[in-house]
Design a protein around this motif. Sequence first.
Motif, short mmCIF file in Angstrom:
data_model
loop_
_atom_site.label_atom_id
_atom_site.label_comp_id
_atom_site.label_asym_id
_atom_site.label_seq_id
_atom_site.Cartn_x
_atom_site.Cartn_y
_atom_site.Cartn_z
N UNK A 54 65.03 -0.68 21.11
CA UNK A 54 64.88 -2.15 21.15
C UNK A 54 63.81 -2.66 20.20
N UNK A 55 63.34 -1.82 19.32
CA UNK A 55 62.32 -2.25 18.37
C UNK A 55 62.90 -3.35 17.48
N UNK A 56 62.24 -4.51 17.39
CA UNK A 56 62.81 -5.64 16.65
C UNK A 56 63.02 -5.37 15.15
N UNK A 57 62.26 -4.46 14.57
CA UNK A 57 62.39 -4.21 13.14
C UNK A 57 63.43 -3.15 12.81
N UNK A 58 63.98 -2.48 13.82
CA UNK A 58 64.97 -1.44 13.54
C UNK A 58 64.41 -0.05 13.82
N UNK A 59 64.99 0.95 13.18
CA UNK A 59 64.66 2.36 13.43
C UNK A 59 63.45 2.80 12.61
N UNK A 60 62.28 2.90 13.25
CA UNK A 60 61.08 3.26 12.50
C UNK A 60 61.09 4.67 11.94
N UNK A 61 61.74 5.60 12.61
CA UNK A 61 61.69 6.99 12.16
C UNK A 61 62.50 7.22 10.89
N UNK A 62 63.65 6.55 10.78
CA UNK A 62 64.45 6.66 9.56
C UNK A 62 63.73 6.00 8.38
N UNK A 63 63.19 4.82 8.61
CA UNK A 63 62.46 4.13 7.54
C UNK A 63 61.25 4.96 7.10
N UNK A 64 60.53 5.54 8.06
CA UNK A 64 59.35 6.34 7.74
C UNK A 64 59.73 7.58 6.94
N UNK A 65 60.84 8.19 7.27
CA UNK A 65 61.27 9.38 6.53
C UNK A 65 61.53 9.03 5.06
N UNK A 66 62.27 7.94 4.84
CA UNK A 66 62.51 7.51 3.46
C UNK A 66 61.22 7.14 2.74
N UNK A 125 51.99 8.01 4.11
CA UNK A 125 52.86 6.84 3.89
C UNK A 125 53.89 6.74 5.02
N UNK A 126 54.43 7.86 5.43
CA UNK A 126 55.38 7.84 6.56
C UNK A 126 54.71 7.31 7.82
N UNK A 127 53.48 7.77 8.10
CA UNK A 127 52.76 7.32 9.29
C UNK A 127 52.49 5.81 9.22
N UNK A 128 52.11 5.33 8.05
CA UNK A 128 51.88 3.89 7.90
C UNK A 128 53.16 3.09 8.14
N UNK A 129 54.29 3.65 7.75
CA UNK A 129 55.55 2.96 7.99
C UNK A 129 55.95 2.97 9.45
N UNK A 130 55.63 4.06 10.18
CA UNK A 130 55.85 4.06 11.62
C UNK A 130 55.02 2.94 12.24
N UNK A 131 53.76 2.84 11.83
CA UNK A 131 52.90 1.77 12.34
C UNK A 131 53.51 0.40 12.04
N UNK A 132 53.89 0.18 10.78
CA UNK A 132 54.43 -1.11 10.39
C UNK A 132 55.68 -1.47 11.18
N UNK A 133 56.53 -0.50 11.39
CA UNK A 133 57.79 -0.76 12.09
C UNK A 133 57.60 -0.99 13.58
N UNK A 134 56.55 -0.40 14.17
CA UNK A 134 56.33 -0.52 15.61
C UNK A 134 55.22 -1.50 16.00
N UNK A 135 54.55 -2.11 15.03
CA UNK A 135 53.42 -2.97 15.37
C UNK A 135 53.83 -4.20 16.17
N UNK A 136 55.09 -4.59 16.11
CA UNK A 136 55.53 -5.72 16.93
C UNK A 136 55.54 -5.33 18.41
N UNK A 137 55.74 -4.04 18.69
CA UNK A 137 55.73 -3.56 20.08
C UNK A 137 54.31 -3.36 20.59
N UNK A 138 53.40 -2.96 19.68
CA UNK A 138 52.00 -2.73 20.07
C UNK A 138 51.13 -2.60 18.84
N UNK A 139 49.96 -3.19 18.90
CA UNK A 139 48.97 -3.03 17.82
C UNK A 139 48.08 -1.82 18.06
N UNK A 140 48.23 -1.16 19.21
CA UNK A 140 47.35 -0.05 19.58
C UNK A 140 47.86 1.30 19.09
#
Length: 169
Positions: A54-66, A125-140
Amino acid sequence: MAPPPAQPPRLTHFQDGLPRMVDVTDKAATTRTATAEAWVRLPPEARAALQAGTNPKGDPLTVARLAGLAGSKRTADLILLCHPIPVTGADVQITLEDAGVRIEATVRTTAPTGVEMEALTAVSVAALNVYDMLKAASKALEISGVRLLSKTGGKSGDYRAQARENPAP
């Protein structure tokens, strides 16, 4: 009689007090690999959004891998004194584990210098993208544990990091 004072270490990336790129022109190109890891700790709300899809930005793990794959190829643009080298192979694995999201990247080349920085950049860079993709769910969200796991090839030889008791620092 006291031993003679130790010579200061020779700085490879500074000459006459100024930064420089080390000249690797005369070094032989050899096959080299490096593997690195990073962790992203997930607060409960971010884990829930990821697991439920249900993450509003989509699939963070696929984006982070790319993003990790792209980051491995752009390392010399980000690490100022790093040589641009041909990345001949890269693999980024991202898994959801109890401790959080684990990111591991292996990068390969045949070049006169190693690929440690490329592997470390890939996981960062992958970790930063996980953060970016999931920050709408939590800033922590918390990125940690970025480290070199292993390397092969080159003058300094092979390296393997010691295993950690707690997988996510």
